[in-house]
Design an enzyme around this catalytic site. Sequence first.
Site, PDB file in Angstrom:
ATOM      1  N   LYS A  19       0.818  -1.199   0.000  1.00  0.00           N
ATOM      2  CA  LYS A  19       0.000   0.000   0.000  1.00  0.00           C
ATOM      3  C   LYS A  19       0.848   1.244   0.000  1.00  0.00           C
ATOM      4  O   LYS A  19       2.053   1.186   0.077  1.00  0.00           O
ATOM      5  CB  LYS A  19      -0.980   0.007   1.152  1.00  0.00           C
ATOM      6  CG  LYS A  19      -0.361  -0.083   2.509  1.00  0.00           C
ATOM      7  CD  LYS A  19      -1.457   0.054   3.552  1.00  0.00           C
ATOM      8  CE  LYS A  19      -0.924  -0.316   4.902  1.00  0.00           C
ATOM      9  NZ  LYS A  19      -1.854  -1.049   5.708  1.00  0.00           N
ATOM     10  N   LYS A  20       0.148   2.318  -0.130  1.00  0.00           N
ATOM     11  CA  LYS A  20       0.835   3.585  -0.258  1.00  0.00           C
ATOM     12  C   LYS A  20       1.869   3.772   0.835  1.00  0.00           C
ATOM     13  O   LYS A  20       1.633   3.465   1.983  1.00  0.00           O
ATOM     14  CB  LYS A  20      -0.184   4.716  -0.221  1.00  0.00           C
ATOM     15  CG  LYS A  20      -1.023   4.668  -1.467  1.00  0.00           C
ATOM     16  CD  LYS A  20      -2.260   5.510  -1.371  1.00  0.00           C
ATOM     17  CE  LYS A  20      -3.117   5.237  -2.616  1.00  0.00           C
ATOM     18  NZ  LYS A  20      -4.415   5.826  -2.562  1.00  0.00           N
ATOM     19  N   ARG A  21       2.993   4.259   0.388  1.00  0.00           N
ATOM     20  CA  ARG A  21       4.081   4.604   1.309  1.00  0.00           C
ATOM     21  C   ARG A  21       4.829   3.419   1.909  1.00  0.00           C
ATOM     22  O   ARG A  21       5.771   3.613   2.648  1.00  0.00           O
ATOM     23  CB  ARG A  21       3.569   5.469   2.466  1.00  0.00           C
ATOM     24  CG  ARG A  21       3.350   6.907   2.018  1.00  0.00           C
ATOM     25  CD  ARG A  21       2.863   7.767   3.149  1.00  0.00           C
ATOM     26  NE  ARG A  21       1.758   8.608   2.731  1.00  0.00           N
ATOM     27  CZ  ARG A  21       0.491   8.302   2.908  1.00  0.00           C
ATOM     28  NH1 ARG A  21       0.167   7.173   3.508  1.00  0.00           N
ATOM     29  NH2 ARG A  21      -0.458   9.107   2.489  1.00  0.00           N
ATOM     30  N   SER A  22       4.406   2.191   1.642  1.00  0.00           N
ATOM     31  CA  SER A  22       5.112   1.102   2.307  1.00  0.00           C
ATOM     32  C   SER A  22       6.556   0.930   1.822  1.00  0.00           C
ATOM     33  O   SER A  22       7.448   0.786   2.620  1.00  0.00           O
ATOM     34  CB  SER A  22       4.332  -0.202   2.216  1.00  0.00           C
ATOM     35  OG  SER A  22       4.002  -0.514   0.898  1.00  0.00           O
TER      36      SER A  22
END
Length: 483
Positions: free
Chosen positions: A252-255
């Site tokens: 997911k975003k930013r991972s």
Amino acid sequence: MSVRVRFAPSPTGEIHIGNIRTAIFNWLFARSQQGTFILRIEDTDRERSTEEFREIIFRELDWLGLDVDEGIGSGGSQGPYQQMERLEIYREYARILEEKGKAYPCFCSPKELEAEKDKARQEGRDSVYSGKCRDLSGEKRARAREQKTPEALRLMNDERGDVVFSDIIRGEISFGGSTLDDFVLMKSDGSPTYNFACAIDDYTMEISHVIRGEDHISNTPKQLLIYMALGWEPPEFAHLPLILDKERKRMKKRSHSSEVYISGYRHQGYLPEAMLNYLALLGWSDREGEEILSREELISGFSLDRIKHSGAIFDREKLDWMNGVYIRNLPLSELRSRALPFLQQEQVNVKGSALDYLLLALQEKVSTFKEMAEMASSYAGPLQYEDQEKARQVFGQEQVDQVFKYLQEQLGGLEEITPEEAGKVLKETGKNLGVKGRLVFPTVRWALTGKGSGPDLNHIIAFMGTEECVRRLEKALEWREGE
RNA sequence: GCCCCCAUCGUCUAGCGGACUAGGACACCGCCCUUUCACGGCGGCGGCAGGGGUUCAAAUCCCCUUGGGGGUGCCA
């Protein structure tokens, strides 16, 4: 019934791998069923939705060649295709539900709700809404409104049995009735919640199959409750396994910053067709076991019943291999046009046949265009010995000077040279001088490229041109002397 | 905590009761090809999470355990 599927991203960030895989599966299903692929923008999160992110969605779909049949800019009769422009529709259905007694206003403050939740959790119960605003008297409601208390609308959920649905991929999934509460349909700011908007949109857009990530399984019973309240027939559901990162967590975003966004792969020179191919293979497999599949083959072979149930880890190494396969399969003209933007970025200004020889040499060696451009830049740039000690040693071998001088003579008389001709010259050098290949090929490579290994030497010579080759051979000889 | 989903080589996967000594791909390791590295070819390493059932027969069906993941928002 005709197949109508939708991809419904929210414009709250760069589009990531998991999202785009969902889009791919929807698109493949639509195309394989002569169905309709719809793009719906879910922008009810006013805080985070931006125009810029909306554009990114269009751009990435376009890059991958996922053509949209209905949506903003694509036409279609079931619009608008952007939720913020559908507010009147949601309000209308909210009103209908309220009139039917299937929904009721709630004046609870966030603080109150949180306290309720904490308490339930501590007692080990499901954290469900108590329903305290269910039976407010008309008087109390009027008073709350008078005081301008923020007002949300909740579903009057009287379902007591299990909510069951049959998932196309997983089969029957059921949720205990006690775990479902009177969830919010309309937020106090007048916009719909995700589940409400989703159900209304899917129904009014006549979506036949809702194909989405596994993370939506727990939303499904809520949406079914909405369908029931409205007396609607729900669509089919198919929940896809998630794409996991190296830590086995949902991508997911930013991972993993650059690894998760589809744009990152575009910028590094992955081919859209390779990306499409690779992503399609995450959770789905061809009946024949083929792995390199064209767009057409993916479409004709696609079916929902070949989708796995378990999550798949995104494997960069396999993607690199696959992208390399696609690069190697490119005809020269394509290779040239695809590589161009990356070459420009690395300020490689080689042109004409020299460029072709260089690209041909590099084509066999790289897995991305970024990599190709970087290598091109190093070969097109000034000569630099990667290991001076080693170079000196190589050039210092007996008979190397003869080899270089002979080559200078051979090449010096030529204007241009093809790889084939270069190969011939190289071979004859060893033969005519009576020296082993080991004294020719590696030494010449060091002299011309400053490296001990690299792309096909014949192409390197053709790319470099005879004049430059002679110069570099000369430099090697000088360098060897000038200790 | 509660709800839900899932479980075959390190990774992606084939397998839907007998054809499984579990097949393929990536990665890794050899060998061949070769002027190097790669490409290509050949070969190797490596897996059904554990335990109970059902059955003449289980990777395949059922149950439990364990492990992993997702959800638990007036985010989507």
